[in-house]
Design a protein around this motif. Structure first.
Motif, PDB file in Angstrom:
ATOM      1  N   UNK A 122     -14.950  41.083  56.284  1.00  9.02           N
ATOM      2  CA  UNK A 122     -14.633  42.441  56.708  1.00  9.02           C
ATOM      3  C   UNK A 122     -15.831  43.318  56.386  1.00  9.02           C
ATOM      4  N   UNK A 123     -16.162  44.203  57.302  1.00  7.79           N
ATOM      5  CA  UNK A 123     -17.309  45.103  57.115  1.00  7.79           C
ATOM      6  C   UNK A 123     -16.941  46.472  57.676  1.00  7.79           C
ATOM      7  N   UNK A 124     -17.409  47.505  57.007  1.00  6.89           N
ATOM      8  CA  UNK A 124     -17.152  48.872  57.481  1.00  6.89           C
ATOM      9  C   UNK A 124     -17.745  49.050  58.886  1.00  6.89           C
ATOM     10  N   UNK A 125     -16.990  49.673  59.768  1.00  6.29           N
ATOM     11  CA  UNK A 125     -17.459  49.943  61.124  1.00  6.29           C
ATOM     12  C   UNK A 125     -18.750  50.759  61.081  1.00  6.29           C
ATOM     13  N   UNK A 126     -18.868  51.656  60.107  1.00  6.89           N
ATOM     14  CA  UNK A 126     -20.050  52.522  60.007  1.00  6.89           C
ATOM     15  C   UNK A 126     -21.282  51.793  59.477  1.00  6.89           C
ATOM     16  N   UNK A 127     -21.127  50.608  58.912  1.00  9.27           N
ATOM     17  CA  UNK A 127     -22.251  49.884  58.318  1.00  9.27           C
ATOM     18  C   UNK A 127     -22.948  49.047  59.394  1.00  9.27           C
ATOM     19  N   UNK A 128     -23.636  49.739  60.291  1.00  8.49           N
ATOM     20  CA  UNK A 128     -24.255  49.069  61.426  1.00  8.49           C
ATOM     21  C   UNK A 128     -25.375  48.111  61.033  1.00  8.49           C
ATOM     22  N   UNK A 129     -26.044  48.370  59.924  1.00 11.07           N
ATOM     23  CA  UNK A 129     -27.078  47.436  59.460  1.00 11.07           C
ATOM     24  C   UNK A 129     -26.437  46.078  59.170  1.00 11.07           C
ATOM     25  N   UNK A 130     -25.318  46.098  58.446  1.00 10.19           N
ATOM     26  CA  UNK A 130     -24.622  44.842  58.126  1.00 10.19           C
ATOM     27  C   UNK A 130     -24.017  44.211  59.378  1.00 10.19           C
TER      28      UNK A 130
END
Length: 189
Positions: A122-130
């Motif tokens: 799971x990754x934050x939608x805002x964490x575009x780098x990841x």
């Protein structure tokens, strides 16, 4: 030369600098100990030549300023047995060296050996780098989980992407067929 080794209890007191990143989820000591006791093979550490921790992954906790931590979960009968990345974090001074990719590769290898159908995270939608890094590693967005991450300071909760990568056991790649609609955290098995 970076050394990859098994995570130990002593490492819990050496990786605070990695967890200071605002996008890194942090957990209490009992949580980390539970992973170490139940899924030690997924708890790996990366250590720099000077002994400093680089990162960790909770599916393989990598220290030396990078870590990965994870576990195996799901149902074999329903073809949902998989590796799950609980945390992946690399200290700022060790980023862009390919450490996160190496940790993810190790986690995927362990999940393959355990007969997993896929690896998810799971990754934050805002964490575009990841998000972009995971896409480069072959992961795709399986579904959006609404309000998965709790916010602080009165901000609204943040959505997460459930990203997946099929393993060799999933020959038809069923595990990565995207869901057409978002889900809520309570709908996740």
């Amino acid at each position: 030369m970076t050394t990859l080794r098994a995570f130990t209890c002593d490492d819990l007191f050496r990786f605070n600098n990695i967890n200071l990143d605002p996008l890194t989820e942090t957990y209490g000591i009992p949580f980390y100990l539970q992973y170490l006791a139940h899924w030690p093979e997924y708890f790996i550490v990366a250590e720099a030549p000077g002994g400093e921790l680089m990162g960790y992954s909770a599916t393989a906790l990598m220290l030396c300023m990078f870590t990965v931590m994870g576990k195996a979960e799901g149902s074999v009968a329903r073809e949902e047995w998989h590796g799950h990345v609980t945390a992946l974090s690399v200290a700022p001074e060790f980023r862009r060296l390919g450490l996160a990719a190496k940790l993810m590769e190790l986690l995927e290898e362990i999940s393959e050996k355990k007969g997993g159908f896929f690896v998810d995270l799971f990754v934050r939608v805002s964490n575009q780098v990841a998000v972009n890094m995971y896409k480069q590693l072959g992961y795709s967005v399986y579904r959006t989980v609404l309000e998965y991450y709790s916010a602080s300071n009165g901000e609204p909760d943040e959505d997460a992407y459930d990203m997946r990568k099929a393993l060799s056991r999933d020959t038809e790649k069923k595990s990565i067929i995207p869901l057409p609609h978002p889900v809520r955290p309570e709908d996740i098995e």
